[in-house]
Design a protein around this motif. Sequence first.
Motif, PDB file in Angstrom:
ATOM      1  N   GLN A   1     -64.092 -46.553 -52.862  1.00  0.00           N
ATOM      2  CA  GLN A   1     -62.749 -46.899 -52.562  1.00  0.00           C
ATOM      3  C   GLN A   1     -62.381 -48.424 -52.699  1.00  0.00           C
ATOM      4  N   LEU A   2     -63.405 -49.190 -52.090  1.00  0.00           N
ATOM      5  CA  LEU A   2     -63.290 -50.553 -52.215  1.00  0.00           C
ATOM      6  C   LEU A   2     -63.364 -51.329 -53.240  1.00  0.00           C
ATOM      7  N   GLY A   3     -64.388 -50.811 -54.134  1.00  0.00           N
ATOM      8  CA  GLY A   3     -64.444 -51.254 -55.404  1.00  0.00           C
ATOM      9  C   GLY A   3     -63.418 -51.033 -56.251  1.00  0.00           C
ATOM     10  N   GLU A   4     -62.879 -49.695 -56.148  1.00  0.00           N
ATOM     11  CA  GLU A   4     -61.540 -49.404 -57.116  1.00  0.00           C
ATOM     12  C   GLU A   4     -60.404 -50.348 -56.589  1.00  0.00           C
ATOM     13  N   TRP A   5     -60.384 -50.651 -55.555  1.00  0.00           N
ATOM     14  CA  TRP A   5     -58.944 -51.429 -54.908  1.00  0.00           C
ATOM     15  C   TRP A   5     -59.433 -52.789 -55.379  1.00  0.00           C
ATOM     16  N   SER A   6     -60.539 -53.323 -55.596  1.00  0.00           N
ATOM     17  CA  SER A   6     -60.567 -54.783 -55.867  1.00  0.00           C
ATOM     18  C   SER A   6     -61.005 -54.900 -57.501  1.00  0.00           C
ATOM     19  N   GLY A   7     -60.559 -53.805 -58.256  1.00  0.00           N
ATOM     20  CA  GLY A   7     -60.626 -53.924 -59.657  1.00  0.00           C
ATOM     21  C   GLY A   7     -62.041 -53.873 -60.298  1.00  0.00           C
ATOM     22  N   LEU A   8     -62.804 -53.104 -59.609  1.00  0.00           N
ATOM     23  CA  LEU A   8     -64.107 -53.038 -60.257  1.00  0.00           C
ATOM     24  C   LEU A   8     -64.363 -51.762 -60.840  1.00  0.00           C
ATOM     25  N   ALA A   9     -63.155 -51.249 -61.575  1.00  0.00           N
ATOM     26  CA  ALA A   9     -63.214 -49.990 -62.268  1.00  0.00           C
ATOM     27  C   ALA A   9     -62.591 -50.139 -63.504  1.00  0.00           C
ATOM     28  N   LYS A  10     -62.906 -49.203 -64.389  1.00  0.00           N
ATOM     29  CA  LYS A  10     -62.136 -49.046 -65.686  1.00  0.00           C
ATOM     30  C   LYS A  10     -61.279 -47.993 -65.478  1.00  0.00           C
ATOM     31  N   ILE A  11     -60.192 -48.207 -66.111  1.00  0.00           N
ATOM     32  CA  ILE A  11     -58.962 -47.176 -66.176  1.00  0.00           C
ATOM     33  C   ILE A  11     -58.911 -46.590 -67.553  1.00  0.00           C
TER      34      ILE A  11
ATOM     35  N   SER B   1     -69.335 -53.186 -51.237  1.00  0.00           N
ATOM     36  CA  SER B   1     -69.460 -53.459 -49.570  1.00  0.00           C
ATOM     37  C   SER B   1     -68.807 -54.254 -49.003  1.00  0.00           C
ATOM     38  N   CYS B   2     -68.210 -55.364 -49.514  1.00  0.00           N
ATOM     39  CA  CYS B   2     -67.597 -56.369 -48.813  1.00  0.00           C
ATOM     40  C   CYS B   2     -66.630 -57.055 -50.083  1.00  0.00           C
ATOM     41  N   VAL B   3     -65.204 -57.409 -49.383  1.00  0.00           N
ATOM     42  CA  VAL B   3     -64.380 -58.069 -50.509  1.00  0.00           C
ATOM     43  C   VAL B   3     -63.716 -58.863 -49.565  1.00  0.00           C
ATOM     44  N   CYS B   4     -63.369 -60.307 -49.834  1.00  0.00           N
ATOM     45  CA  CYS B   4     -62.546 -61.053 -49.205  1.00  0.00           C
ATOM     46  C   CYS B   4     -61.402 -61.635 -49.985  1.00  0.00           C
ATOM     47  N   VAL B   5     -60.212 -61.750 -49.318  1.00  0.00           N
ATOM     48  CA  VAL B   5     -59.067 -62.261 -50.011  1.00  0.00           C
ATOM     49  C   VAL B   5     -58.938 -63.597 -49.746  1.00  0.00           C
ATOM     50  N   LYS B   6     -58.821 -64.585 -50.733  1.00  0.00           N
ATOM     51  CA  LYS B   6     -58.884 -66.106 -50.279  1.00  0.00           C
ATOM     52  C   LYS B   6     -57.330 -66.438 -50.769  1.00  0.00           C
ATOM     53  N   ASP B   7     -56.595 -65.842 -51.505  1.00  0.00           N
ATOM     54  CA  ASP B   7     -55.024 -65.888 -51.905  1.00  0.00           C
ATOM     55  C   ASP B   7     -54.227 -64.704 -52.151  1.00  0.00           C
ATOM     56  N   PHE B   8     -53.377 -64.467 -51.229  1.00  0.00           N
ATOM     57  CA  PHE B   8     -52.466 -63.385 -51.191  1.00  0.00           C
ATOM     58  C   PHE B   8     -51.717 -63.292 -52.592  1.00  0.00           C
ATOM     59  N   GLY B   9     -51.362 -64.574 -53.110  1.00  0.00           N
ATOM     60  CA  GLY B   9     -50.656 -64.626 -54.078  1.00  0.00           C
ATOM     61  C   GLY B   9     -48.940 -64.652 -53.729  1.00  0.00           C
ATOM     62  N   GLU B  10     -48.436 -64.068 -54.561  1.00  0.00           N
ATOM     63  CA  GLU B  10     -46.701 -64.099 -54.361  1.00  0.00           C
ATOM     64  C   GLU B  10     -46.252 -62.923 -53.227  1.00  0.00           C
ATOM     65  N   GLY B  11     -45.228 -63.512 -52.692  1.00  0.00           N
ATOM     66  CA  GLY B  11     -44.943 -62.453 -51.374  1.00  0.00           C
ATOM     67  C   GLY B  11     -44.093 -60.983 -52.183  1.00  0.00           C
ATOM     68  N   SER B  12     -44.427 -60.152 -51.231  1.00  0.00           N
ATOM     69  CA  SER B  12     -43.882 -58.950 -51.713  1.00  0.00           C
ATOM     70  C   SER B  12     -43.698 -58.074 -50.186  1.00  0.00           C
ATOM     71  N   ALA B  13     -42.924 -57.017 -50.558  1.00  0.00           N
ATOM     72  CA  ALA B  13     -42.873 -56.117 -49.399  1.00  0.00           C
ATOM     73  C   ALA B  13     -44.211 -55.654 -48.686  1.00  0.00           C
ATOM     74  N   GLY B  14     -45.220 -55.226 -49.722  1.00  0.00           N
ATOM     75  CA  GLY B  14     -46.409 -54.869 -49.248  1.00  0.00           C
ATOM     76  C   GLY B  14     -47.296 -55.719 -48.389  1.00  0.00           C
TER      77      GLY B  14
END
Length: 107
Positions: free
Chosen positions: A58-68, A81-94
């Motif tokens: 699930q973490l791999g899919e969320w982090s873009g490690l999947a083909k669609i 197993s581990c993913v870190c966010v260094k930059d959240f990017g632009e603001g949003s409701a989420g």
Amino acid sequence: IHDGLVRGLRECAKALDRGEAQLCLLAADCDEPSYTRLVEALCTERGINLIKVPEKKQLGEWSGLAKIDEKGDAIKVVKASCVCVKDFGEGSAGLDFLLEFLKNPTE
């Protein structure tokens, strides 16, 4: 680094140690206990929020490690197993919701 994300033990450990990560996601089904302890210790030491995700897939899919595929379903998902966010990017409701959750976590 892709879209403000860092994936894998080595890159996440570097980002956590340098204090560059804003958020760390760790898979609860990580099969290496020393890996889990290292990430948890670095997050605690640097004051970085840690969220546990139930599965590596699930973490791999969320982090873009999947083909669609054409239907929008994830195929060929690479586990992470581990993913870190260094930059959240632009603001949003989420993002606002996530930041509010991190301020007032409920266990």
